[in-house]
Design an enzyme around this catalytic site. Sequence first.
Site, PDB file in Angstrom:
ATOM      1  N   GLN A 142       0.811  -1.222   0.000  1.00  0.00           N
ATOM      2  CA  GLN A 142       0.000   0.000   0.000  1.00  0.00           C
ATOM      3  C   GLN A 142       0.845   1.272   0.000  1.00  0.00           C
ATOM      4  O   GLN A 142       0.373   2.319  -0.429  1.00  0.00           O
ATOM      5  CB  GLN A 142      -0.981  -0.003   1.172  1.00  0.00           C
ATOM      6  CG  GLN A 142      -0.336   0.096   2.541  1.00  0.00           C
ATOM      7  CD  GLN A 142      -1.339  -0.066   3.670  1.00  0.00           C
ATOM      8  OE1 GLN A 142      -1.746  -1.171   3.995  1.00  0.00           O
ATOM      9  NE2 GLN A 142      -1.726   1.048   4.276  1.00  0.00           N
ATOM     10  N   CYS A 148      -5.386   0.313   3.207  1.00  0.00           N
ATOM     11  CA  CYS A 148      -5.457  -1.118   3.535  1.00  0.00           C
ATOM     12  C   CYS A 148      -6.839  -1.678   3.239  1.00  0.00           C
ATOM     13  O   CYS A 148      -6.970  -2.814   2.769  1.00  0.00           O
ATOM     14  CB  CYS A 148      -5.119  -1.327   5.004  1.00  0.00           C
ATOM     15  SG  CYS A 148      -6.194  -0.406   6.125  1.00  0.00           S
ATOM     16  N   HIS A 288      -6.757  -1.693  11.076  1.00  0.00           N
ATOM     17  CA  HIS A 288      -6.087  -2.082   9.834  1.00  0.00           C
ATOM     18  C   HIS A 288      -6.852  -3.250   9.215  1.00  0.00           C
ATOM     19  O   HIS A 288      -7.273  -4.160   9.923  1.00  0.00           O
ATOM     20  CB  HIS A 288      -4.644  -2.492  10.157  1.00  0.00           C
ATOM     21  CG  HIS A 288      -3.822  -2.834   8.961  1.00  0.00           C
ATOM     22  ND1 HIS A 288      -3.540  -1.906   7.976  1.00  0.00           N
ATOM     23  CD2 HIS A 288      -3.219  -3.981   8.578  1.00  0.00           C
ATOM     24  CE1 HIS A 288      -2.787  -2.482   7.052  1.00  0.00           C
ATOM     25  NE2 HIS A 288      -2.583  -3.743   7.390  1.00  0.00           N
ATOM     26  N   ASN A 310      -1.148  -9.536   4.318  1.00  0.00           N
ATOM     27  CA  ASN A 310      -1.101  -8.118   4.590  1.00  0.00           C
ATOM     28  C   ASN A 310      -0.786  -7.355   3.293  1.00  0.00           C
ATOM     29  O   ASN A 310      -0.523  -7.969   2.257  1.00  0.00           O
ATOM     30  CB  ASN A 310      -0.054  -7.829   5.675  1.00  0.00           C
ATOM     31  CG  ASN A 310      -0.288  -6.505   6.376  1.00  0.00           C
ATOM     32  OD1 ASN A 310      -1.156  -5.720   5.994  1.00  0.00           O
ATOM     33  ND2 ASN A 310       0.502  -6.239   7.405  1.00  0.00           N
TER      34      ASN A 310
END
Length: 342
Positions: A142, A148, A288, A310
């Site tokens: 990102q 996110c 997140h 992630n």
Amino acid sequence: MLKMKTPILVYLLLLSVLPREFSAAIVEDHKHFQQFKLVYNKHYATDTEERRRESIFLKHSAFIEEHNQNYTKGLTSFELGINEYADWSEEEFMSFMSGSDEIHDIRNVMKQGATFIPPANVKLPDAVDWRELGAVTGVKKQGRCGSCWAFAATGALEGQHFRKTSKLISLSEQNLVDCTLTYGNKGCNGGIKERGFLYVRDNGGINSEVTYPYRAQQDAECLFDASAIAATSKGFVRIQPEDEYALLAAVATVGPIAVKMNMKCLRKQFYRQGVFNDQLCEERRPNHALLLVGYGRNNVTNEDYWILKNSWGVSWGMDGYITVPRNVNFGGIALGPSYPLV
Ligand SMILES: *[C@@H]1O[C@H](CO)[C@@H](O)[C@H](O)[C@H]1NC(C)=O
Ligand SMILES: *[C@@H]1O[C@H](CO)[C@@H](O)[C@H](O)[C@H]1NC(C)=O
């Protein structure tokens, strides 16, 4: 030229006045930082900035080393490591999290989702990993943008699109960042993944990563190309909050699930591997969004864990992935899971 040499002069000066082991340590530290800069291709605008970054880096690397000594002694379940964020301060790092639910009026959004009903009369497998089943694209990054939520949304949609069509297509986060402002999302300043699903539904689709590449910034306008639709959505399904059995059933039987979780902790910035079991870092206020791609159990420690993708690139975690404890609502992971209907 003279300016660039200043740090070296300072080091030489220091070396001449400090005891031997100490000066050797400074040289080692400095070398370590030079290596870091090389590996991650870091360039700083000014000498002052470079010195500031070096001091952050050295503070973090000392912390990582101390933690890893504890890891070696068996005092902690996970290892840390230097990654590309080692020269970012903790505050800087946290500023790219998507912010709290209150800001985003999450209740009104979640009301628009259908309810997940865990399948009856099935026995769930002991372990599931959608990466092995071809439903997960490569790890993305990102960058300096609080997007996110867009990565979690595309990840879940990529998975459902794959299950529907057997084709894995990387989808465009930038499409969501640029085009969901009217839904209340704030681009690089945070958003809600479910608004991404609703936008894709209302918009008649989303572009692919290739058509609408990621720029880690918020463009002035929405550049969606209606002639290049890569996937569609018919809304979303929300999983009952705080029900980790429902979450387990969803990820086992449906596919990758978009979740949110608290990541505010220095140890999380430098996570390298192992199940992240750390009471000191426990906070159940998600800030997140990530993609839940599976689960398993460590048959040595008997630890149940979740596997998450992630959006911090591959230098972070296990090539971009983290495992966290299951059945304890770790970091609030069970508070807001959902997946798109396709
Ligand atoms: C290492 O373990 C000791 C003893 O439990 C603890 O006091 C210390 O804070 C730990 N260090 C890190 C960096 O976690
Ligand atoms: C334990 O896990 C290892 C590695 O994942 C695997 O090779 C082994 O077969 C497992 N043992 C049992 C008893 O399940």
